[in-house]
Design a protein around this motif. Sequence first.
Motif, PDB file in Angstrom:
ATOM      1  N   CYS A   1       0.870  -1.176   0.000  1.00  0.00           N
ATOM      2  CA  CYS A   1       0.000   0.000   0.000  1.00  0.00           C
ATOM      3  C   CYS A   1       0.904   1.221   0.000  1.00  0.00           C
ATOM      4  CB  CYS A   1      -0.908  -0.034   1.232  1.00  0.00           C
ATOM      5  SG  CYS A   1      -2.063   1.338   1.338  1.00  0.00           S
ATOM      6  N   SER A   2       0.664   2.157  -0.899  1.00  0.00           N
ATOM      7  CA  SER A   2       1.551   3.312  -0.984  1.00  0.00           C
ATOM      8  C   SER A   2       0.770   4.585  -1.251  1.00  0.00           C
ATOM      9  CB  SER A   2       2.598   3.104  -2.082  1.00  0.00           C
ATOM     10  OG  SER A   2       1.994   3.111  -3.355  1.00  0.00           O
TER      11      SER A   2
ATOM     12  N   GLU B   1      17.179  15.865 -19.953  1.00  0.00           N
ATOM     13  CA  GLU B   1      15.821  15.409 -19.644  1.00  0.00           C
ATOM     14  C   GLU B   1      15.808  13.890 -19.462  1.00  0.00           C
ATOM     15  OE1 GLU B   1      11.994  16.012 -18.601  1.00  0.00           O
ATOM     16  OE2 GLU B   1      13.439  17.566 -19.171  1.00  0.00           O
ATOM     17  N   GLY B   2      15.163  13.432 -18.407  1.00  0.00           N
ATOM     18  CA  GLY B   2      15.110  12.003 -18.120  1.00  0.00           C
ATOM     19  C   GLY B   2      16.226  11.517 -17.225  1.00  0.00           C
ATOM     20  N   ALA B   3      17.080  12.452 -16.763  1.00  0.00           N
ATOM     21  CA  ALA B   3      18.212  12.057 -15.915  1.00  0.00           C
ATOM     22  C   ALA B   3      17.887  12.152 -14.432  1.00  0.00           C
ATOM     23  CB  ALA B   3      19.431  12.927 -16.232  1.00  0.00           C
ATOM     24  N   ALA B   4      16.651  12.492 -14.098  1.00  0.00           N
ATOM     25  CA  ALA B   4      16.283  12.613 -12.690  1.00  0.00           C
ATOM     26  C   ALA B   4      16.482  11.287 -11.972  1.00  0.00           C
ATOM     27  CB  ALA B   4      14.829  13.071 -12.566  1.00  0.00           C
ATOM     28  N   ARG B   5      17.004  11.348 -10.761  1.00  0.00           N
ATOM     29  CA  ARG B   5      17.337  10.143 -10.018  1.00  0.00           C
ATOM     30  C   ARG B   5      16.236   9.796  -9.024  1.00  0.00           C
ATOM     31  NH1 ARG B   5      21.235  11.251  -6.505  1.00  0.00           N
ATOM     32  NH2 ARG B   5      20.872  13.488  -6.700  1.00  0.00           N
ATOM     33  N   ARG B   6      16.019   8.496  -8.871  1.00  0.00           N
ATOM     34  CA  ARG B   6      15.135   7.974  -7.828  1.00  0.00           C
ATOM     35  C   ARG B   6      15.974   7.215  -6.819  1.00  0.00           C
ATOM     36  NH1 ARG B   6       9.498   7.343  -8.136  1.00  0.00           N
ATOM     37  NH2 ARG B   6       8.553   8.149 -10.036  1.00  0.00           N
ATOM     38  N   GLU B   7      15.675   7.399  -5.544  1.00  0.00           N
ATOM     39  CA  GLU B   7      16.357   6.664  -4.481  1.00  0.00           C
ATOM     40  C   GLU B   7      15.324   6.136  -3.499  1.00  0.00           C
ATOM     41  OE1 GLU B   7      20.353   7.946  -3.046  1.00  0.00           O
ATOM     42  OE2 GLU B   7      19.738   9.889  -3.889  1.00  0.00           O
ATOM     43  N   ARG B   8      15.630   4.979  -2.935  1.00  0.00           N
ATOM     44  CA  ARG B   8      14.672   4.308  -2.048  1.00  0.00           C
ATOM     45  C   ARG B   8      15.404   3.701  -0.862  1.00  0.00           C
ATOM     46  NH1 ARG B   8       9.773   0.991  -2.469  1.00  0.00           N
ATOM     47  NH2 ARG B   8       9.999  -0.934  -1.266  1.00  0.00           N
ATOM     48  N   ARG B   9      14.795   3.803   0.311  1.00  0.00           N
ATOM     49  CA  ARG B   9      15.313   3.168   1.515  1.00  0.00           C
ATOM     50  C   ARG B   9      14.163   2.453   2.214  1.00  0.00           C
ATOM     51  NH1 ARG B   9      19.082   4.521  -0.840  1.00  0.00           N
ATOM     52  NH2 ARG B   9      21.013   5.508  -0.136  1.00  0.00           N
ATOM     53  N   GLN B  10      14.472   1.329   2.852  1.00  0.00           N
ATOM     54  CA  GLN B  10      13.445   0.497   3.476  1.00  0.00           C
ATOM     55  C   GLN B  10      13.900   0.063   4.852  1.00  0.00           C
ATOM     56  OE1 GLN B  10      11.821  -2.472   0.847  1.00  0.00           O
ATOM     57  NE2 GLN B  10      11.307  -3.871   2.517  1.00  0.00           N
ATOM     58  N   MET B  11      12.925  -0.148   5.752  1.00  0.00           N
ATOM     59  CA  MET B  11      13.250  -0.619   7.089  1.00  0.00           C
ATOM     60  C   MET B  11      12.196  -1.610   7.547  1.00  0.00           C
ATOM     61  SD  MET B  11      12.086   2.638   9.472  1.00  0.00           S
ATOM     62  CE  MET B  11      12.825   1.929  10.920  1.00  0.00           C
TER      63      MET B  11
ATOM     64  N   LEU C   1       7.684  12.460  -3.534  1.00  0.00           N
ATOM     65  CA  LEU C   1       7.926  11.801  -2.248  1.00  0.00           C
ATOM     66  C   LEU C   1       6.882  10.701  -2.083  1.00  0.00           C
ATOM     67  CD1 LEU C   1       9.576  11.733   0.360  1.00  0.00           C
ATOM     68  CD2 LEU C   1       7.993  13.409   1.326  1.00  0.00           C
ATOM     69  N   ASN C   2       7.352   9.466  -1.897  1.00  0.00           N
ATOM     70  CA  ASN C   2       6.474   8.296  -1.829  1.00  0.00           C
ATOM     71  C   ASN C   2       6.729   7.529  -0.544  1.00  0.00           C
ATOM     72  OD1 ASN C   2       6.210   5.197  -2.242  1.00  0.00           O
ATOM     73  ND2 ASN C   2       4.898   6.026  -3.846  1.00  0.00           N
ATOM     74  N   VAL C   3       5.650   7.093   0.100  1.00  0.00           N
ATOM     75  CA  VAL C   3       5.740   6.254   1.298  1.00  0.00           C
ATOM     76  C   VAL C   3       4.955   4.978   1.027  1.00  0.00           C
ATOM     77  CG1 VAL C   3       5.274   6.059   3.766  1.00  0.00           C
ATOM     78  CG2 VAL C   3       5.897   8.275   2.792  1.00  0.00           C
ATOM     79  N   GLN C   4       5.593   3.842   1.282  1.00  0.00           N
ATOM     80  CA  GLN C   4       4.973   2.547   0.983  1.00  0.00           C
ATOM     81  C   GLN C   4       5.172   1.591   2.144  1.00  0.00           C
ATOM     82  OE1 GLN C   4       6.891  -0.278  -1.809  1.00  0.00           O
ATOM     83  NE2 GLN C   4       4.976  -0.245  -2.954  1.00  0.00           N
ATOM     84  N   VAL C   5       4.165   0.761   2.407  1.00  0.00           N
ATOM     85  CA  VAL C   5       4.283  -0.310   3.393  1.00  0.00           C
ATOM     86  C   VAL C   5       3.971  -1.629   2.718  1.00  0.00           C
ATOM     87  CG1 VAL C   5       3.739   1.089   5.418  1.00  0.00           C
ATOM     88  CG2 VAL C   5       1.885  -0.012   4.149  1.00  0.00           C
ATOM     89  N   GLN C   6       4.669  -2.661   3.125  1.00  0.00           N
ATOM     90  CA  GLN C   6       4.322  -4.020   2.720  1.00  0.00           C
ATOM     91  C   GLN C   6       3.259  -4.543   3.675  1.00  0.00           C
ATOM     92  OE1 GLN C   6       5.518  -5.635  -0.032  1.00  0.00           O
ATOM     93  NE2 GLN C   6       6.516  -3.686  -0.499  1.00  0.00           N
TER      94      GLN C   6
ATOM     95  N   SER D   1       7.067  -3.901   6.839  1.00  0.00           N
ATOM     96  CA  SER D   1       8.149  -3.023   6.406  1.00  0.00           C
ATOM     97  C   SER D   1       7.612  -1.696   5.889  1.00  0.00           C
ATOM     98  CB  SER D   1       9.001  -3.689   5.317  1.00  0.00           C
ATOM     99  OG  SER D   1       8.257  -3.848   4.130  1.00  0.00           O
ATOM    100  N   LEU D   2       8.460  -0.686   5.954  1.00  0.00           N
ATOM    101  CA  LEU D   2       8.147   0.665   5.498  1.00  0.00           C
ATOM    102  C   LEU D   2       9.252   1.114   4.557  1.00  0.00           C
ATOM    103  CD1 LEU D   2       6.564   3.455   5.870  1.00  0.00           C
ATOM    104  CD2 LEU D   2       8.255   3.942   7.640  1.00  0.00           C
ATOM    105  N   ALA D   3       8.882   1.786   3.468  1.00  0.00           N
ATOM    106  CA  ALA D   3       9.877   2.267   2.504  1.00  0.00           C
ATOM    107  C   ALA D   3       9.555   3.694   2.100  1.00  0.00           C
ATOM    108  CB  ALA D   3       9.915   1.371   1.261  1.00  0.00           C
ATOM    109  N   VAL D   4      10.590   4.466   1.831  1.00  0.00           N
ATOM    110  CA  VAL D   4      10.456   5.841   1.350  1.00  0.00           C
ATOM    111  C   VAL D   4      11.224   5.963   0.036  1.00  0.00           C
ATOM    112  CG1 VAL D   4      11.073   8.251   1.774  1.00  0.00           C
ATOM    113  CG2 VAL D   4      10.113   6.875   3.616  1.00  0.00           C
ATOM    114  N   THR D   5      10.578   6.545  -0.965  1.00  0.00           N
ATOM    115  CA  THR D   5      11.211   6.772  -2.271  1.00  0.00           C
ATOM    116  C   THR D   5      11.133   8.252  -2.604  1.00  0.00           C
ATOM    117  OG1 THR D   5      10.524   4.572  -3.036  1.00  0.00           O
ATOM    118  CG2 THR D   5      11.216   6.155  -4.715  1.00  0.00           C
TER     119      THR D   5
END
Length: 312
Positions: free
Chosen positions: A117-118, A178-188, A237-242, A163-167
């Motif tokens: 769910c995000s 254009e199109g070089a924007a970076r995505r990063e994600r961390r999970q706990m 800014l994205n927040v997701q839980v498993q 678990s919880l993750a932020v992207t």
Amino acid sequence: SAGISVSKLLAKLVASWQKPAKQTLLVPTAEVLSHLLPDALQVQKIPGIGFASTQRCRDFGIATIGEFSSMCSLPAGSEQRTAFCKAFDSRTLALLQGLCLGLDLSEVKSSGAPKSCSVEDSFYQAPLKSDSQVLATLEALAQKLLVKIRLHARSFGPRDVPSLAVTVRHALRPGDVEGAARRERRQMHLDVRLAIPAEGAGDFVCDDSASARQIVDRAFGLFRRIIPKEPFAINILNVQVQLGEQPDVAQRRLSFARARATTDESSAGAGATSQASGRPRTGVGAGAFAAGGVAASAGAPPPVEGIDIGGE
């Protein structure tokens, strides 16, 4: 947003046409299909054509729908057509041809309980550039996330949140292409059991302030692991839980029976009180018991006392 058409393929292709929260109805006329599936469209953009099929097409210099159609229209005995047909079995080749023409006979099946769910928000016009803006956004996202989790609980039964993750998606910097924007994600890892409101709780309003606060704290901790300090510029800014395993049918039936018995007892007690006092039952009480019936049918168990969200 949602797409509605005569097949899963066409519905998926138009699902994003009217974002957010709107639906698109597609009647597949020849004119519409030529706009939806132009010859210049990359084959990997078509739902149902995966990585392996795309790579095999590229081996033959095929990248678009038009190039695929040209290959299929070559004479049957030609050397190039024969080699191309050998790269795919007849069933797969027929499927690919159909997808490129907008034909999809696959059956619509229920997907079952979601595994995650995000929620997210975008800031393309005014990127997030301070910790205070990030915290305010996370607070709003946490409330939306808890609402979605409870909606899933009503349909599929309550589940743990392991678990919880932020992207984050970084905004383009000066000089970036254009199109070089970076995505990063961390999970706990989390150890979460959200309290479920008791049957007969009306509109399912719960005090989720403690849960939201703990989710915000842990989400901001993950954000800080991605971006240690200012300055920064964030577009998404994205927040997701498993979500944990869905309760089995036996547990959900037992929960339903227990909830119905509790509701019947509460209803009888409320009726006796109303008769004794000489006052009719109010609409508020009736609505609460109706909502309790909805909760029982969704398989919600008795409320879980306490909320404990751990993390490491």
